[in-house]
Design a protein around this motif. Structure first.
Motif, short mmCIF file in Angstrom:
data_model
loop_
_atom_site.label_atom_id
_atom_site.label_comp_id
_atom_site.label_asym_id
_atom_site.label_seq_id
_atom_site.Cartn_x
_atom_site.Cartn_y
_atom_site.Cartn_z
N MET A 128 0.81 -1.21 0.00
CA MET A 128 0.00 0.00 0.00
C MET A 128 0.85 1.26 0.00
O MET A 128 1.86 1.35 0.70
CB MET A 128 -0.88 -0.02 1.25
CG MET A 128 -1.70 1.21 1.45
SD MET A 128 -2.75 1.11 2.93
CE MET A 128 -1.55 0.79 4.20
N ASP A 129 0.40 2.23 -0.76
CA ASP A 129 0.97 3.57 -0.75
C ASP A 129 0.46 4.29 0.50
O ASP A 129 -0.69 4.13 0.89
CB ASP A 129 0.52 4.31 -2.01
CG ASP A 129 1.15 5.67 -2.19
OD1 ASP A 129 2.04 6.04 -1.40
OD2 ASP A 129 0.74 6.39 -3.13
N ILE A 130 1.32 5.05 1.13
CA ILE A 130 0.89 5.81 2.31
C ILE A 130 0.11 7.06 1.89
O ILE A 130 -0.82 7.48 2.56
CB ILE A 130 2.12 6.22 3.16
CG1 ILE A 130 2.80 4.99 3.75
CG2 ILE A 130 1.74 7.19 4.27
CD1 ILE A 130 1.95 4.20 4.71
N ASN A 131 0.45 7.62 0.75
CA ASN A 131 -0.16 8.85 0.26
C ASN A 131 -1.24 8.54 -0.77
O ASN A 131 -0.95 8.39 -1.95
CB ASN A 131 0.92 9.71 -0.40
CG ASN A 131 0.96 11.10 0.14
OD1 ASN A 131 0.11 11.50 0.90
ND2 ASN A 131 1.98 11.84 -0.26
N MET A 132 -2.49 8.42 -0.34
CA MET A 132 -3.60 8.13 -1.24
C MET A 132 -4.74 9.08 -0.97
O MET A 132 -4.88 9.60 0.14
CB MET A 132 -4.10 6.69 -1.05
CG MET A 132 -3.15 5.64 -1.54
SD MET A 132 -3.88 3.99 -1.48
CE MET A 132 -4.12 3.77 0.28
N PRO A 133 -5.61 9.29 -1.98
CA PRO A 133 -6.75 10.18 -1.78
C PRO A 133 -7.83 9.54 -0.90
O PRO A 133 -7.88 8.33 -0.76
CB PRO A 133 -7.27 10.41 -3.20
CG PRO A 133 -6.78 9.27 -4.00
CD PRO A 133 -5.51 8.80 -3.35
N GLU A 134 -8.67 10.38 -0.35
CA GLU A 134 -9.83 10.03 0.46
C GLU A 134 -9.45 9.51 1.85
O GLU A 134 -9.97 9.98 2.84
CB GLU A 134 -10.77 9.08 -0.27
CG GLU A 134 -11.33 9.70 -1.54
CD GLU A 134 -12.30 8.81 -2.24
OE1 GLU A 134 -13.15 8.21 -1.60
OE2 GLU A 134 -12.18 8.73 -3.48
N LYS A 135 -8.60 8.51 1.93
CA LYS A 135 -8.03 8.04 3.20
C LYS A 135 -6.60 7.66 2.92
O LYS A 135 -6.32 6.90 2.00
CB LYS A 135 -8.76 6.81 3.74
CG LYS A 135 -10.04 7.11 4.43
CD LYS A 135 -10.56 5.90 5.15
CE LYS A 135 -11.89 6.29 5.79
NZ LYS A 135 -12.46 5.22 6.56
N ASP A 136 -5.68 8.20 3.71
CA ASP A 136 -4.28 7.85 3.47
C ASP A 136 -3.97 6.48 4.08
O ASP A 136 -4.77 5.90 4.80
CB ASP A 136 -3.32 8.94 3.94
CG ASP A 136 -3.28 9.10 5.46
OD1 ASP A 136 -3.47 8.11 6.19
OD2 ASP A 136 -3.02 10.23 5.91
N GLY A 137 -2.79 5.99 3.77
CA GLY A 137 -2.40 4.66 4.20
C GLY A 137 -2.38 4.48 5.71
O GLY A 137 -2.70 3.40 6.22
N LEU A 138 -2.01 5.53 6.43
CA LEU A 138 -1.98 5.42 7.90
C LEU A 138 -3.38 5.29 8.48
O LEU A 138 -3.60 4.50 9.41
CB LEU A 138 -1.24 6.62 8.49
CG LEU A 138 0.23 6.73 8.10
CD1 LEU A 138 0.84 8.02 8.65
CD2 LEU A 138 1.01 5.52 8.56
N GLN A 139 -4.33 6.03 7.93
CA GLN A 139 -5.72 5.89 8.38
C GLN A 139 -6.24 4.48 8.07
O GLN A 139 -6.94 3.88 8.89
CB GLN A 139 -6.61 6.92 7.68
CG GLN A 139 -6.34 8.35 8.11
CD GLN A 139 -7.09 9.35 7.23
OE1 GLN A 139 -7.06 9.23 6.01
NE2 GLN A 139 -7.74 10.30 7.86
N VAL A 140 -5.90 3.98 6.90
CA VAL A 140 -6.32 2.63 6.51
C VAL A 140 -5.75 1.60 7.47
O VAL A 140 -6.46 0.69 7.93
CB VAL A 140 -5.90 2.33 5.05
CG1 VAL A 140 -6.11 0.86 4.73
CG2 VAL A 140 -6.67 3.21 4.08
N LEU A 141 -4.46 1.73 7.80
CA LEU A 141 -3.84 0.77 8.72
C LEU A 141 -4.53 0.77 10.08
O LEU A 141 -4.73 -0.29 10.68
CB LEU A 141 -2.36 1.09 8.89
CG LEU A 141 -1.46 0.68 7.74
CD1 LEU A 141 -0.03 1.16 7.99
CD2 LEU A 141 -1.49 -0.80 7.52
#
Length: 78
Positions: free
Chosen positions: A56-69
């Motif tokens: 996973m990329d950490i820098n993504m639109p709508e929710k970044d990778g850290l939020q996803v984790l």
């Protein structure tokens, strides 16, 4: 027959996803089970795909990778 390792890809750049898929296909032990271009779709789709490895990329639109984790760790699916 040995079960393949399921890989899920997440990045907001389609070309990068396609490149990673091509590389993973060269190894018979791995299988790409899905991909997402943003963090919102990633959460539900990766859980549903019963993913073994998340790239996973950490820098993504709508929710970044850290939020996803954070959300995935709460779901205890990984």
């Amino acid at each position: 027959m040995k079960e393949k390792i399921k890989v899920y890809l997440a990045d907001d750049h389609q070309m990068l996803i396609e490149g990673m898929k091509a590389v993973i296909k060269t190894n018979a032990d791995f299988e790409v089970v899905g991909f997402s271009l943003n963090g919102v779709n990633l959460i539900d789709n990766a859980i549903e795909a019963k993913t073994d490895i998340l790239v996973m990329d950490i820098n993504m639109p709508e929710k970044d990778g850290l939020q996803v984790l954070k959300e995935l760790s709460k779901s205890k699916c990984f």
